[in-house]
Design a protein around this motif. Structure first.
Motif, PDB file in Angstrom:
ATOM      1  N   LEU A   1     -68.185 -44.127  10.017  1.00  9.24           N
ATOM      2  CA  LEU A   1     -68.237 -45.554  10.400  1.00  9.24           C
ATOM      3  C   LEU A   1     -67.481 -45.735  11.719  1.00  9.24           C
ATOM      4  O   LEU A   1     -66.305 -45.395  11.822  1.00  9.24           O
ATOM      5  CB  LEU A   1     -67.606 -46.413   9.303  1.00  9.24           C
ATOM      6  N   ILE A   2     -68.189 -46.262  12.736  1.00  6.97           N
ATOM      7  CA  ILE A   2     -67.605 -46.396  14.079  1.00  6.97           C
ATOM      8  C   ILE A   2     -67.733 -47.846  14.573  1.00  6.97           C
ATOM      9  O   ILE A   2     -68.824 -48.419  14.518  1.00  6.97           O
ATOM     10  CB  ILE A   2     -68.297 -45.447  15.081  1.00  6.97           C
ATOM     11  N   LEU A   3     -66.597 -48.417  15.052  1.00  2.53           N
ATOM     12  CA  LEU A   3     -66.606 -49.729  15.726  1.00  2.53           C
ATOM     13  C   LEU A   3     -66.783 -49.463  17.218  1.00  2.53           C
ATOM     14  O   LEU A   3     -65.871 -49.008  17.903  1.00  2.53           O
ATOM     15  CB  LEU A   3     -65.298 -50.493  15.472  1.00  2.53           C
TER      16      LEU A   3
ATOM     17  N   LEU B   1     -63.868 -53.370  10.761  1.00  8.95           N
ATOM     18  CA  LEU B   1     -65.277 -53.094  10.435  1.00  8.95           C
ATOM     19  C   LEU B   1     -65.359 -52.390   9.075  1.00  8.95           C
ATOM     20  O   LEU B   1     -64.596 -51.459   8.798  1.00  8.95           O
ATOM     21  CB  LEU B   1     -65.897 -52.200  11.518  1.00  8.95           C
ATOM     22  N   SER B   2     -66.319 -52.836   8.280  1.00 12.29           N
ATOM     23  CA  SER B   2     -66.573 -52.173   6.990  1.00 12.29           C
ATOM     24  C   SER B   2     -68.082 -52.120   6.731  1.00 12.29           C
ATOM     25  O   SER B   2     -68.853 -52.849   7.370  1.00 12.29           O
ATOM     26  CB  SER B   2     -65.856 -52.902   5.846  1.00 12.29           C
ATOM     27  N   HIS B   3     -68.441 -51.243   5.801  1.00  8.86           N
ATOM     28  CA  HIS B   3     -69.861 -51.111   5.431  1.00  8.86           C
ATOM     29  C   HIS B   3     -69.918 -50.801   3.935  1.00  8.86           C
ATOM     30  O   HIS B   3     -69.058 -50.086   3.412  1.00  8.86           O
ATOM     31  CB  HIS B   3     -70.536 -49.999   6.236  1.00  8.86           C
TER      32      HIS B   3
ATOM     33  N   ALA C   1     -63.005 -49.298   9.782  1.00  3.02           N
ATOM     34  CA  ALA C   1     -62.608 -48.997  11.163  1.00  3.02           C
ATOM     35  C   ALA C   1     -62.071 -50.291  11.785  1.00  3.02           C
ATOM     36  O   ALA C   1     -62.509 -51.393  11.454  1.00  3.02           O
ATOM     37  CB  ALA C   1     -63.793 -48.465  11.954  1.00  3.02           C
ATOM     38  N   SER C   2     -61.111 -50.124  12.684  1.00  9.58           N
ATOM     39  CA  SER C   2     -60.513 -51.336  13.280  1.00  9.58           C
ATOM     40  C   SER C   2     -60.182 -51.119  14.751  1.00  9.58           C
ATOM     41  O   SER C   2     -60.044 -49.979  15.200  1.00  9.58           O
ATOM     42  CB  SER C   2     -59.247 -51.742  12.526  1.00  9.58           C
ATOM     43  N   SER C   3     -60.081 -52.254  15.476  1.00  3.33           N
ATOM     44  CA  SER C   3     -59.698 -52.242  16.893  1.00  3.33           C
ATOM     45  C   SER C   3     -58.714 -53.385  17.147  1.00  3.33           C
ATOM     46  O   SER C   3     -58.883 -54.494  16.625  1.00  3.33           O
ATOM     47  CB  SER C   3     -60.923 -52.417  17.803  1.00  3.33           C
ATOM     48  N   THR C   4     -57.701 -53.072  17.944  1.00  2.00           N
ATOM     49  CA  THR C   4     -56.743 -54.107  18.349  1.00  2.00           C
ATOM     50  C   THR C   4     -57.190 -54.685  19.693  1.00  2.00           C
ATOM     51  O   THR C   4     -57.357 -53.939  20.671  1.00  2.00           O
ATOM     52  CB  THR C   4     -55.335 -53.534  18.457  1.00  2.00           C
ATOM     53  N   ILE C   5     -57.354 -55.998  19.731  1.00  2.82           N
ATOM     54  CA  ILE C   5     -57.889 -56.687  20.915  1.00  2.82           C
ATOM     55  C   ILE C   5     -56.810 -57.628  21.472  1.00  2.82           C
ATOM     56  O   ILE C   5     -56.111 -58.313  20.712  1.00  2.82           O
ATOM     57  CB  ILE C   5     -59.152 -57.500  20.567  1.00  2.82           C
TER      58      ILE C   5
END
Length: 740
Positions: free
Chosen positions: A327-329, A405-407, A414-418
């Motif tokens: 799983l990729i963001l 992000l999830s599925h 998966a996560s991203s810091t913005i």
């Protein structure tokens, strides 16, 4: 002396007149109410309009014309002054209609009386209280509406201070706030409630509990946070929110920890997730239950591994192609920085979201963890959901949040810091400290005279947007303004109250933003020109107008001296000085005349002894020898009595005087000579000596000039024929008197 006495009397009379004139009283003023009581407080009753006809008597003592000015407190010009026809004094009156309009219960007035003659002033302060005044309260506008709510009780329109209305929400909604609102005296309703949607039942999560406990009911906007029990790992976002429809967002799940002990596949499975879990040798693993890697040769490609007889997926298993995938963001990347403007509108998209898993996967779930609640996710995008104004006391210009992000088929997220950076826009125009400005200056004001201070500020948070670049005067050339807001008179400007009593123009303030985005604001300015000398003043300003009226007082009507007392005093003082000078001069002349009396009849006896006379003759002989003329003969008195000269002496003197005429010379400037003779004080020898001396006078070629104030009193020491004969030879009576 008689003349001097008359002058003294005249001076005394003038001084008395001056004292009487100077006793003019300085102006003073007292007030009485309409009943004649000496007081500075009174009332007017709005139910009795005649109270306004005569509020106070203004009784003035002094002489001259007076100006009456209501200097302060005259709000709306409700009070004026006029002559009371009954007493002749000034009276204070009012306008009852304006009193009702003003709706003010008490007035404090300062009244100034000015004597136009000597500019002396008197000021008195009075208080007028209004009785039975009805002050109407402001009405409130229409009743605010409430979404999903209705009014169920309270007062009816029109709504005034103290009236209420009550709300209730429709079924499925709960009221937020007070159910009843009130109209205040300013015509504004109190805070209106809202109706919020009731939430659905709280989702149940296996092997989890709600942090803080569970409430009996929830409404839109409420949030809940779950926590997994020991031995379980949370999958998904721990917090859920009730939206405006009453639905909860997707809750998390608590899965058995990978690697934990198990006795069957059932213990490793979670009904809420599609990926299979297997119990492989008493340990929970991801994989296809019941199927091993030898059978599914391709099931552990890319992101899986074969363990024993099962295929264990690192992220998740895709049942469509029986493979494990990661799983990729994809966007935004972890650590991304997004810059936006503070004027970004609500619901405006600032970023798109994208992810990848299996080739056919579409059911991605994006969640945002934003403590500020300024951003949200909708339709795989990040959007702004609240105002981002940075022009506040404590501005926030940077926000950090997490996109997760999830599925359904992935065992992990998966996560991203913005980071969101909010840039300051030039969205605030300059603001002045006042809606308008009014100043007063003298009509004699010259260039660079300061008129007043005009200040503006800018609420933008950063420079140069929050700077005031310049000020500009619009509508007149008579004034200029500096960069720091000092309004002053322009070079070459001049003012005339008669032609232009006031100037109205605008001041523009421009901020320091870049060209094409700068903002400006205009404010109206009024400058009143104050005359140097004025008796009637009407100042068009924001302060209450000042009324000035001029008429004579009662005492003045009986005996009016006028405002020219000061000029009369100056004139009288000048007259006194002139009279004193004239009288002194006349006194001196009177003394000279007394000394110059030449009464030859013997009214005065000789007062000089023989020795003094001889000494004087010697002095006179010395004067004749001097080459200068003898001038200004004054105050000579010749007093003779009982024929002081014998016949022989007379004949000798006539010969001497005849010799004087032959020489055509005169004696000048002989002063203060007194010859007092009585009973022939000179002997024959002395007489002869004097005749020789006088003959010497003629030889000196001197002239007799400027003979003044000589009176000859003669009682016929010479006969008529002798006098006539001497005159024929050119002798004057003065010369005869001198020689005698």
């Amino acid at each position: 002396m008689e003349r001097l006495g008359r002058c003294q009397v005249l001076i005394v009379l003038l001084v008395i007149l001056t004292i009487e004139i100077d006793e003019s009283e300085e102006v003073s003023a007292v007030v009485e109410d309409r009943n004649g009581d000496s007081t500075t407080t009174t009332t007017v009753n709005v139910d009795n309009p005649t109270d306004c006809d005569k509020v106070f008597h203004i009784i003035v003592t002094g002489s001259g014309l007076f100006n009456y000015v209501i200097a302060t407190g005259n709000i709306g010009s409700v009070f004026t002054t006029a002559v009371d026809t009954d007493s002749g004094d000034e009276k204070l009156q009012c306008n009852m209609a304006t009193i009702r309009t003003n709706a003010i219960a008490s007035y404090s007035l300062s009244i100034t009386v000015t004597d136009t003659g000597d500019s002396s002033t008197a000021t008195t302060t009075v208080t007028v209280t209004v009785e039975n005044l009805v002050i109407p309260s402001a009405e409130c506008d229409h009743v605010p509406s409430v979404l999903n709510g209705s009014i169920v009780g309270g007062d009816q329109s029109p709504y005034v201070e103290g009236q209420n209305v009550t709300y209730n929400c429709t079924s499925g909604y709960t009221i937020n706030g007070t159910t009843t609102i009130s109209c205040n005296g300013s015509g504004v309703w109190s805070e209106t409630p809202s109706c919020l949607k009731d939430c659905d039942s709280v989702p149940s999560v296996l092997n989890a509990e709600i942090v803080g406990g569970n409430l009996s009911s929830y409404v839109e906007g409420h949030t809940l946070t779950y926590s997994c029990t020991n031995g379980f790992t949370m999958m998904g976002t721990p917090t859920i929110t009730c939206d405006a429809t009453g639905a909860w967002t997707v809750p998390p799940s608590c899965q058995k920890d990978i690697g934990s002990a198990c006795s069957s596949d059932a213990e490793c499975q979670n009904n809420l997730h599609t990926p299979p879990y297997v119990c492989d040798n008493t340990v929970c693993k991801f994989g296809v239950g019941g199927r091993n890697c030898t059978v599914l040769t391709n099931s552990c490609l890319t992101n899986g591994r074969c363990t024993s007889d099962a295929c264990e997926c690192v992220d998740g298993f895709d049942p469509v192609d029986n493979k494990c995938y990661e799983l990729i963001l994809q966007s935004p990347n972890n650590g991304s920085r997004i810059e936006i403007c503070e004027t970004t509108e609500i619901n405006e998209v600032i970023a798109n979201l994208s992810a990848s898993f299996a080739p056919t996967s579409t059911d991605f779930v994006f969640n945002i963890s934003d403590p500020s609640n300024n951003f949200a996710i909708a339709d795989d995008t990040i959007m702004v959901v609240s105002d981002l104004d940075v022009d506040v006391e404590s501005p926030v210009t940077s926000y950090v949040f997490i996109i997760e992000l999830s599925h359904p088929n992935s065992s992990r997220t998966a996560s991203s810091t913005i980071t969101i950076r909010v840039e300051d826009d030039n969205d605030n125009a300059p603001e002045f400290s006042s809606d308008s400005y009014t100043f007063d200056i003298s009509e004699q004001s010259t260039a660079s005279t300061t008129v007043g201070m005009i200040a503006a500020t800018d609420k933008d948070s950063t420079s140069p947007n929050n700077m005031i670049a310049n000020y500009t005067v619009i509508g007149t050339n008579e004034f200029e303004i500096t960069s720091d807001g000092v309004l002053r008179v322009s070079s070459g400007a001049s003012f005339n109250y008669t032609t232009t009593p006031l100037y109205t123009f605008f001041i523009m303030a421009m901020d320091g933003a870049l060209e094409d985005v700068e903002l400006s604001t205009n404010v109206p300015v009024t400058v009143n020109i104050i005359p140097v000398t004025k008796t009637t003043t009407k100042t068009p300003s924001t302060s209450p107008p000042i009324e000035t009226k001029t008429h004579a007082s009662t005492s003045e009507k009986d005996a009016y001296i006028g405002g020219g007392v000061g000029a009369a005093l100056v004139l009288i003082i000048v007259i006194i000085v002139i009279v004193v000078i004239v009288c002194v001069r006349r006194g001196e002349r009177a003394d000279d005349e007394n000394r110059c009396l030449t009464d030859v009849s013997g009214q005065y006896k000789s007062t000089l002894p023989l020795v003094d006379i001889q000494a004087k003759e010697g002095q006179e002989n010395s004067d004749i020898d001097d080459p200068n003329n003898l001038n200004d003969i004054r105050a000579t008195e010749i007093h003779q009595n009982d024929s002081p000269l014998s016949e022989t002496e007379t004949q000798t003197k006539e010969d001497h005087e005849s010799s004087d005429n032959d020489n055509h010379k005169s004696l000048n400037d002989i002063r203060d000579i007194e010859m007092h003779q009585n009973d022939s004080p000179l002997s024959e020898t002395e007489t002869q000596t004097k005749e020789d001396h006088e003959s010497s006078d003629n030889d000196g070629h001197k002239s007799l000039n400027d003979i003044r104030a000589i009176e000859i009193h003669h009682e016929s020491p010479l006969s008529e024929a002798e006098i006539q004969e001497n005159e024929n030879h050119g002798y004057s009576k003065l010369e005869l008197a001198t020689s005698l």
